[in-house]
Design a protein around this motif. Structure first.
Motif, PDB file in Angstrom:
ATOM      1  N   ASN A 120       2.867  -5.008   3.707  1.00  0.00           N
ATOM      2  CA  ASN A 120       1.953  -5.457   4.748  1.00  0.00           C
ATOM      3  C   ASN A 120       2.177  -6.927   5.089  1.00  0.00           C
ATOM      4  OD1 ASN A 120       0.446  -2.931   4.900  1.00  0.00           O
ATOM      5  ND2 ASN A 120      -0.088  -3.414   2.790  1.00  0.00           N
ATOM      6  N   THR A 154       0.846  -1.195   0.000  1.00  0.00           N
ATOM      7  CA  THR A 154       0.000   0.000   0.000  1.00  0.00           C
ATOM      8  C   THR A 154       0.883   1.248   0.000  1.00  0.00           C
ATOM      9  OG1 THR A 154      -0.136  -0.111   2.410  1.00  0.00           O
ATOM     10  CG2 THR A 154      -1.950  -1.101   1.176  1.00  0.00           C
ATOM     11  N   SER A 155       0.239   2.411  -0.087  1.00  0.00           N
ATOM     12  CA  SER A 155       0.929   3.702  -0.056  1.00  0.00           C
ATOM     13  C   SER A 155       2.064   3.758  -1.081  1.00  0.00           C
ATOM     14  CB  SER A 155       1.468   3.998   1.344  1.00  0.00           C
ATOM     15  OG  SER A 155       0.441   3.953   2.292  1.00  0.00           O
ATOM     16  N   ALA A 158      -4.091   1.775  -5.248  1.00  0.00           N
ATOM     17  CA  ALA A 158      -3.746   0.368  -5.094  1.00  0.00           C
ATOM     18  C   ALA A 158      -4.998  -0.446  -5.406  1.00  0.00           C
ATOM     19  CB  ALA A 158      -3.281   0.082  -3.670  1.00  0.00           C
ATOM     20  N   HIS A 159      -4.780  -1.605  -6.018  1.00  0.00           N
ATOM     21  CA  HIS A 159      -5.894  -2.501  -6.315  1.00  0.00           C
ATOM     22  C   HIS A 159      -5.331  -3.900  -6.482  1.00  0.00           C
ATOM     23  CE1 HIS A 159      -4.910  -3.098 -10.580  1.00  0.00           C
ATOM     24  NE2 HIS A 159      -4.452  -1.860 -10.524  1.00  0.00           N
ATOM     25  N   GLU A 160      -6.217  -4.850  -6.492  1.00  0.00           N
ATOM     26  CA  GLU A 160      -5.820  -6.209  -6.753  1.00  0.00           C
ATOM     27  C   GLU A 160      -6.336  -6.608  -8.118  1.00  0.00           C
ATOM     28  OE1 GLU A 160      -5.869  -7.787  -2.188  1.00  0.00           O
ATOM     29  OE2 GLU A 160      -6.724  -9.025  -3.738  1.00  0.00           O
ATOM     30  N   ALA A 190      -0.088  -3.107  -6.505  1.00  0.00           N
ATOM     31  CA  ALA A 190      -0.254  -1.688  -6.215  1.00  0.00           C
ATOM     32  C   ALA A 190       0.357  -0.980  -7.417  1.00  0.00           C
ATOM     33  CB  ALA A 190       0.462  -1.300  -4.929  1.00  0.00           C
ATOM     34  N   TRP A 207       6.930   2.452  -0.896  1.00  0.00           N
ATOM     35  CA  TRP A 207       5.703   1.717  -0.598  1.00  0.00           C
ATOM     36  C   TRP A 207       5.742   1.186   0.824  1.00  0.00           C
ATOM     37  CZ3 TRP A 207       9.627   0.201  -3.742  1.00  0.00           C
ATOM     38  CH2 TRP A 207      10.344  -0.923  -3.380  1.00  0.00           C
TER      39      TRP A 207
END
Length: 133
Positions: free
Chosen positions: A54, A34-35, A130-132, A112, A51
Motif C-alpha cells: 500500500n 495487506t492481503s 493483518a495487524h500492526e 502483516a 501480498w
C-alpha cells in the motif's frame, strides 16, 4: 561533558529529505501490507507468499519466518518496490510462520502475518490476518 554520561548512548532519529535533515516525527507513517497469503501445493515443500503493498515510490518489503510465530524471527528476503511475491523451497514438514513489513524513507510499517503447514500429503492454510504491532 559529565563523567557519567556515555556519548555513544545518545541518539536523535533524523532523516534526510533531499535538502535538510528533519526529526523522525516528520517521517510519514507507512501502511502495512495487506492481503498477505502463504500457500503450498499438495505434496510440496514449497511455500508461495503473496501480498499487496500500500506504498508507492521507493520502498522495500522485509519477509521474516519464525518456527513458532512469536520468537526466533529470521529474515528470509528483502524485496524491492513493486515485487509482491516470494517463493520458499525445501521447507520441512511443519507449520511455518511468516510476517512482512514495508519500509520507506526511514519509517517502517506494522506487520502483516500468515502461516501455512507444509505436509507430504496435505495442505492446511490457516487463518490469515493483518495487524500492526
Amino acid at each position: 561533558m559529565p563523567k557519567n554520561i556515555n556519548p555513544k548512548t545518545w541518539s536523535l532519529p533524523v532523516r534526510w529529505n533531499g535538502n535538510r535533515y528533519s526529526e523522525a516525527s516528520d517521517v510519514p507513517a507507512v501502511p502495512a501490507p495487506t492481503s498477505f497469503t502463504a500457500t503450498t501445493p499438495i505434496t510440496s515443500s514449497t511455500v508461495n507468499l503473496a501480498w499487496t503493498n500500500n506504498v508507492t515510490g521507493d520502498y522495500s518489503t522485509l519477509i521474516e519466518r519464525s518456527p513458532n510465530g512469536s520468537t526466533g524471527w529470521a529474515t528470509v528476503a528483502t524485496k524491492s518496490a513493486g515485487v509482491t511475491t516470494h517463493t520458499e523451497y525445501g521447507l520441512d514438514n511443519a507449520t511455518h510462520y511468516y510476517r512482512i513489513s514495508t519500509s520507506k524513507a526511514g519509517a517502517t510499517s506494522g506487520y502483516a502475518t500468515a502461516n501455512v503447514t507444509v505436509s507430504a500429503t496435505t495442505t492446511d492454510v490457516n487463518q490469515i490476518f493483518a495487524h500492526e504491532d
